[in-house]
Scaffold this motif. Structure first.
Motif, mmCIF file in Angstrom:
data_model
loop_
_atom_site.group_PDB
_atom_site.id
_atom_site.type_symbol
_atom_site.label_atom_id
_atom_site.label_comp_id
_atom_site.label_asym_id
_atom_site.label_seq_id
_atom_site.Cartn_x
_atom_site.Cartn_y
_atom_site.Cartn_z
ATOM 1 N N THR B 315 -5.375 -6.802 7.231
ATOM 2 C CA THR B 315 -5.279 -8.240 7.460
ATOM 3 C C THR B 315 -4.311 -8.437 8.618
ATOM 4 O O THR B 315 -3.437 -7.613 8.852
ATOM 5 N N GLY B 316 -4.482 -9.513 9.354
ATOM 6 C CA GLY B 316 -3.626 -9.712 10.525
ATOM 7 C C GLY B 316 -4.152 -8.914 11.703
ATOM 8 O O GLY B 316 -5.272 -8.394 11.661
ATOM 9 N N PRO B 317 -3.347 -8.809 12.745
ATOM 10 C CA PRO B 317 -3.808 -8.163 13.977
ATOM 11 C C PRO B 317 -4.216 -6.715 13.744
ATOM 12 O O PRO B 317 -3.576 -6.002 12.962
ATOM 13 N N ARG B 318 -5.261 -6.321 14.429
ATOM 14 C CA ARG B 318 -5.713 -4.934 14.351
ATOM 15 C C ARG B 318 -5.354 -4.220 15.657
ATOM 16 O O ARG B 318 -5.206 -4.865 16.690
ATOM 17 N N PRO B 319 -5.200 -2.913 15.618
ATOM 18 C CA PRO B 319 -4.810 -2.203 16.842
ATOM 19 C C PRO B 319 -5.900 -2.298 17.914
ATOM 20 O O PRO B 319 -7.093 -2.280 17.613
ATOM 21 N N GLU B 320 -5.440 -2.385 19.149
ATOM 22 C CA GLU B 320 -6.358 -2.497 20.288
ATOM 23 C C GLU B 320 -6.424 -1.173 21.038
ATOM 24 O O GLU B 320 -5.521 -0.342 20.919
ATOM 25 N N ILE B 321 -7.439 -1.030 21.844
ATOM 26 C CA ILE B 321 -7.565 0.177 22.670
ATOM 27 C C ILE B 321 -6.328 0.316 23.552
ATOM 28 O O ILE B 321 -5.903 -0.646 24.204
ATOM 29 N N GLY B 322 -5.772 1.493 23.566
ATOM 30 C CA GLY B 322 -4.563 1.765 24.350
ATOM 31 C C GLY B 322 -3.289 1.684 23.539
ATOM 32 O O GLY B 322 -2.252 2.206 23.958
ATOM 33 N N ASP B 323 -3.348 1.032 22.388
ATOM 34 C CA ASP B 323 -2.149 0.962 21.536
ATOM 35 C C ASP B 323 -1.783 2.353 21.019
ATOM 36 O O ASP B 323 -2.661 3.153 20.683
ATOM 37 N N LYS B 324 -0.485 2.592 20.934
ATOM 38 C CA LYS B 324 -0.026 3.830 20.317
ATOM 39 C C LYS B 324 0.365 3.565 18.874
ATOM 40 O O LYS B 324 0.944 2.508 18.570
ATOM 41 N N VAL B 325 0.038 4.496 18.012
ATOM 42 C CA VAL B 325 0.391 4.375 16.594
ATOM 43 C C VAL B 325 1.092 5.658 16.156
ATOM 44 O O VAL B 325 0.950 6.715 16.786
ATOM 45 N N ARG B 326 1.854 5.532 15.079
ATOM 46 C CA ARG B 326 2.611 6.668 14.545
ATOM 47 C C ARG B 326 2.045 7.034 13.177
ATOM 48 O O ARG B 326 1.836 6.161 12.329
ATOM 49 N N ILE B 327 1.797 8.309 12.997
ATOM 50 C CA ILE B 327 1.158 8.796 11.776
ATOM 51 C C ILE B 327 2.099 9.753 11.051
ATOM 52 O O ILE B 327 2.611 10.705 11.654
ATOM 53 N N VAL B 328 2.328 9.497 9.765
ATOM 54 C CA VAL B 328 3.007 10.490 8.927
ATOM 55 C C VAL B 328 1.928 11.437 8.414
ATOM 56 O O VAL B 328 1.025 11.020 7.679
ATOM 57 N N PRO B 329 1.988 12.717 8.814
ATOM 58 C CA PRO B 329 0.920 13.635 8.392
ATOM 59 C C PRO B 329 1.020 13.960 6.906
ATOM 60 O O PRO B 329 2.106 13.912 6.326
ATOM 61 N N ASN B 330 -0.125 14.317 6.321
ATOM 62 C CA ASN B 330 -0.119 14.757 4.924
ATOM 63 C C ASN B 330 0.787 15.968 4.734
ATOM 64 O O ASN B 330 1.496 16.069 3.743
ATOM 65 N N HIS B 331 0.748 16.890 5.696
ATOM 66 C CA HIS B 331 1.417 18.184 5.538
ATOM 67 C C HIS B 331 2.009 18.590 6.883
ATOM 68 O O HIS B 331 1.293 18.940 7.810
ATOM 69 N N THR B 332 3.313 18.561 6.962
ATOM 70 C CA THR B 332 3.975 18.770 8.255
ATOM 71 C C THR B 332 3.924 20.218 8.730
ATOM 72 O O THR B 332 3.820 20.480 9.930
ATOM 73 N N CYS B 333 3.976 21.182 7.794
ATOM 74 C CA CYS B 333 4.082 22.602 8.187
ATOM 75 C C CYS B 333 2.874 23.077 8.989
ATOM 76 O O CYS B 333 3.007 23.923 9.870
ATOM 77 N N VAL B 334 1.704 22.555 8.658
ATOM 78 C CA VAL B 334 0.507 22.988 9.376
ATOM 79 C C VAL B 334 0.361 22.266 10.708
ATOM 80 O O VAL B 334 -0.273 22.774 11.632
ATOM 81 N N VAL B 335 0.954 21.085 10.831
ATOM 82 C CA VAL B 335 0.964 20.382 12.123
ATOM 83 C C VAL B 335 1.846 21.145 13.114
ATOM 84 O O VAL B 335 1.441 21.414 14.251
ATOM 85 N N SER B 336 3.053 21.511 12.671
ATOM 86 C CA SER B 336 3.928 22.350 13.506
ATOM 87 C C SER B 336 3.189 23.529 14.096
ATOM 88 O O SER B 336 3.372 23.885 15.256
ATOM 89 N N ASN B 337 2.373 24.149 13.253
ATOM 90 C CA ASN B 337 1.707 25.400 13.610
ATOM 91 C C ASN B 337 0.630 25.224 14.675
ATOM 92 O O ASN B 337 0.124 26.197 15.213
ATOM 93 N N LEU B 338 0.279 23.978 14.999
ATOM 94 C CA LEU B 338 -0.783 23.730 15.981
ATOM 95 C C LEU B 338 -0.261 23.600 17.403
ATOM 96 O O LEU B 338 -1.042 23.676 18.353
ATOM 97 N N PHE B 339 1.029 23.365 17.554
ATOM 98 C CA PHE B 339 1.552 23.001 18.870
ATOM 99 C C PHE B 339 2.527 24.054 19.393
ATOM 100 O O PHE B 339 3.365 24.558 18.644
#
Lengths: 363, 363
Positions: B315-339
Motif C-alpha cells: 500500500t502506498g508508493p511502490r518502487p520505481e525503476i532506478g530506485d535502490k532497495v536494501r534486502i536482508v538476505p535469508n542466509h548471510t553466510c552463503v551471500v558472503s561466499n558469492l562475492f
C-alpha cells in the motif's frame, strides 16, 4: 603464503580432493556440436550465453563450432570476454545508473558490436543521455512473452519502445528479444509476428529477433520469425535440463565429485558437498542433486559444507566413509559461479584447469 | 585489461552500483561485542566460525573483543587464516584423503594449535597413519546430539572413539564437540554429561567441550559442561537469525543493495539481485529475502541475475525503476561466499573494502 590446491593435468579424477566440479570434455564437445548442428540445420544463428561457464576458452570453442557472438548478463562479464577478444556481445539486461553507463560506453568504444536490451523509457532515456554524440549503442526491446520476468507486456508496447529507441540520440534499434516461458513457442511466435508487422508498417527495420533458453532449445525452429537463439545451460547441462527433455543424464558434462565423510547411522551418509558446492537451487526438485553412483540415495538437506543423504531406499551395497561419489547438480550455472577454477577431464584424466574468469565481480 | 569495479572509501553507498552486499560497521561491532559480553558473563570461551565472513580482518576484530581461537570448516580456509597469523584453529570436519592429510600436517607443523574433529574410526585411522611420529594432532569427537548431520550417535560411542584417539599414534584426544539442534540444550547437556562421566571414570582428560551455533547462542549457558561456544552467523546476522529470536532485523549488519531494473506490470518489480547475489537458500521461508524499504513486497522468485518481486500487497508508493532497495538476505553466510570483495560502511559512507580471502578455493 600457502598455495591454493589446484588439480594437475594428467591426474586421475579419482585422486582429486573434494568437493570439486568436473567437466567431461567429451560430453562438453558433444553438447556444443549437437546444439550448433540443430540450429545450423534451421538457419538460426546461435548466440551462447556465457553465464553458465564464465570461461573465455569455452566461448571460443562455441564460436569455433559456429556460434555468432556471445550473450552476457552483466557488464563485468562482458568486459572479461572483451578482454579475451570477443567483439560481438549482447548484454541481456536493463542497464541503469551512471557508473554502469560509463563502463558500457567504454566497452562500446572498444568492441565492434555491443548490444543491450531495454524494456522501459527509464532505461532508454538513461542510455540515450550517455551515448548522445558518441558511437551509437544498439538496443533491443525485451518482450515478456509469458516468463513473467522483465519485458514489455504486449506487441504494441514493444513497437512504441522500438520507435522511441529508433528516434533517440545515441541509440539504434536493433530488434526484439525474449526469454520465453519454456515449451510455449506459439505465444512467442504470435507476439513477435504482431510486433514485426507493425514495425514493418512503420518502416522501422528489425534486424534481430532473438529467442532464448535451453529448456525448449530443440523447439526453437517453431518460432519462425527468430533470427537467433540464445542458450547457456546446454553447454554443461544439468538435472533440470534432463527433466525438461532437453538432454539425458548422460549428456550432463558437469558432475560434482564429493566424498562420503560420515556414516552416522545405517540410513544416513554425509557428503562434503553442501550449499557452497551444490547451491540450494531446487528448480522444482525436492532434493539437491542426483548421486549417479547411487540413484536411490536422496540428498535431503544441505548445510554449507555438508550434504545429508538418506540411504534408506538403497538396496545393495551402500557407500562407505571415504568413497567418492559423483553428483549431477540440479542447476549447473550456479555451481560454476561458486568456484574460482573449473577442472576438465577426458576419460577420468584431468585435461586442463580453467579460471572461472568472469565470476565473483561485484556487478 | 579492464579493472574490475570496486567501491571506494568515502563513497556514499547510495552511489554504488548494484547488486552489492554491504556491511554496517556499527551493527557489526555491536554484534561482536554483544555476543562476547554474553559468553564472558558465563565464563564460556568463544571460538567464532569464520565461514560467515572468510575475512581475516573480521576475525582479528573478534579476537580483539576476546575470542579465543577460530573455527574453520575447510583446510583451505584454515590456511588463509594461518597465513594471516591465527595460531589456534579448529577445523570442524572429518578430514579424509591423502592430499588433505598432507596439507593438514603442514598446517599443524606451522601453527601453535590445530584441532580437527572425527566421528569414525576411518577418519581416526587415516589421521593416525599420517601424524604418527610427527607433532601430534589434536582431535575432538564430534557428537550428533539431534541435528542429524555428522557425529557419533550416543555417549558410549563418543567414549569409545575418544579412547581410540587417546591411544592412537600421532593423535591426542582434545575433547567433545557438537553442532546442536537449535533450542534443545537439555539433550546436549545430557549427552555431554554422560560421556564426560565415563571419560572421567576411565581417566581420560576431556579439556574441551565445544558447543555451537548462532540460533541458540544466548541459551549456551544452559549447557553447563561446555567450555567453549562456536558461532559464525551472529557476526553479520540475517533474516533467519531474526526469526529464530537470536537478534532483530535491526541487528542484521549485512544488507544487499539492489536496483529496481524493471516494472513490467503494476504489481511486479524486477531487481538486479538474483540467485547469484542472494542465493536460493530459503531456510524455511517461502521468499528470498526481506526488502526493508518495502516490507510488504515479496521476492517470489529468483533467476540468476534477476529477482522478481510481487508488489500487490504494497500500500502506498511502490518502487520505481532506478530506485535502490536494501534486502536482508535469508542466509548471510552463503551471500558472503558469492562475492570476491565485501564493502563496509558507517552511516552510509564506505569505510573499507575487504577481500573475501577464503572463498572460492576448491576445498
Amino acid at each position: 603464503m600457502t598455495t591454493p590446491p589446484r588439480p594437475q593435468v594428467g591426474q586421475s579424477i579419482l585422486s582429486l580432493s573434494t568437493p570439486l566440479p568436473l567437466i567431461d570434455e567429451v560430453r562438453l564437445a558433444a553438447n556444443i556440436a549437437r546444439v550448433q548442428a540443430y540450429l545450423d540445420s534451421h538457419g538460426l544463428a546461435f548466440r551462447p550465453h556465457i553465464k553458465t561457464h564464465k570461461i573465455p576458452a569455452i566461448a571460443k570453442a562455441q564460436e569455433a563450432a559456429g556460434a555468432r557472438g556471445i550473450n552476457c548478463q552483466k557488464i563485468t562479464e562482458a568486459e572479461v570476454f572483451a578482454d579475451a577478444g570477443f567483439e560481438d556481445i549482447l548484454i541481456t539486461f536493463n542497464i541503469l545508473g551512471p557508473e554502469k553507463r560509463d563502463r558500457l560506453k567504454a566497452l562500446n568504444d572498444r568492441i565492434a558490436s555491443l548490444k543491450v536490451v531495454a524494456d522501459s523509457m527509464v532505461t532508454v532515456d538513461g542510455l540515450s543521455a550517455r551515448f548522445a554524440g558518441a558511437k551509437p549503442l544498439a538496443v533491443l526491446v525485451e518482450c515478456d512473452t509469458g516468463a513473467g520476468r522483465c519485458g514489455v507486456q504486449d506487441p504494441a508496447a514493444a513497437v512504441a519502445l522500438a520507435q522511441a529507441i529508433a528516434s533517440a540520440d545515441g541509440l539504434t534499434f536493433a530488434g526484439l528479444l525474449t526469454y520465453p516461458k519454456a515449451h510455449d513457442e506459439a505465444t512467442v511466435e504470435a507476439f513477435f509476428a504482431s510486433a514485426i508487422a507493425s514495425l514493418k508498417a512503420l518502416g522501422i527495420p528489425c534486424p534481430i529477433v532473438s529467442h532464448g533458453g535451453t529448456p525448449s532449445l530443440f523447439s526453437a525452429h517453431h518460432v519462425s520469425s527468430a533470427t537467433e537463439h540464445r542458450a547457456g545451460t546446454y553447454v554443461y547441462n544439468d538435472r533440470a535440463m534432463a527433466r525438461s527433455g532437453h538432454c539425458t543424464l548422460d549428456d550432463c558434462a558437469m558432475q560434482v565429485l564429493a566424498t562420503v565423510v560420515a556414516r552416522p547411522t545405517p540410513g544416513r551418509a554425509v557428503l562434503d558437498a553442501g550449499s557452497k558446492a551444490l547451491t540450494s537451487d531446487l528448480l522444482g526438485f525436492s532434493d539437491y542433486g542426483l548421486i549417479v553412483d547411487y540413484p536411490d540415495a536422496v540428498i535431503t538437506g544441505l548445510s554449507e559444507e555438508h550434504g545429508v543423504v538418506d540411504l534408506s531406499r538403497v538396496t545393495g551395497p551402500r557407500p562407505e566413509i571415504g568413497d567418492k561419489v559423483r553428483i549431477v547438480p540440479n542447476h549447473t550455472c550456479v555451481v560454476s559461479n561458486l568456484f574460482d577454477v573449473m577442472t576438465f577431464h577426458r576419460d577420468g584424466v584431468v585435461t586442463r584447469v580453467e579460471d572461472v574468469a568472469a565470476r565473483g565481480l561485484v556487478w
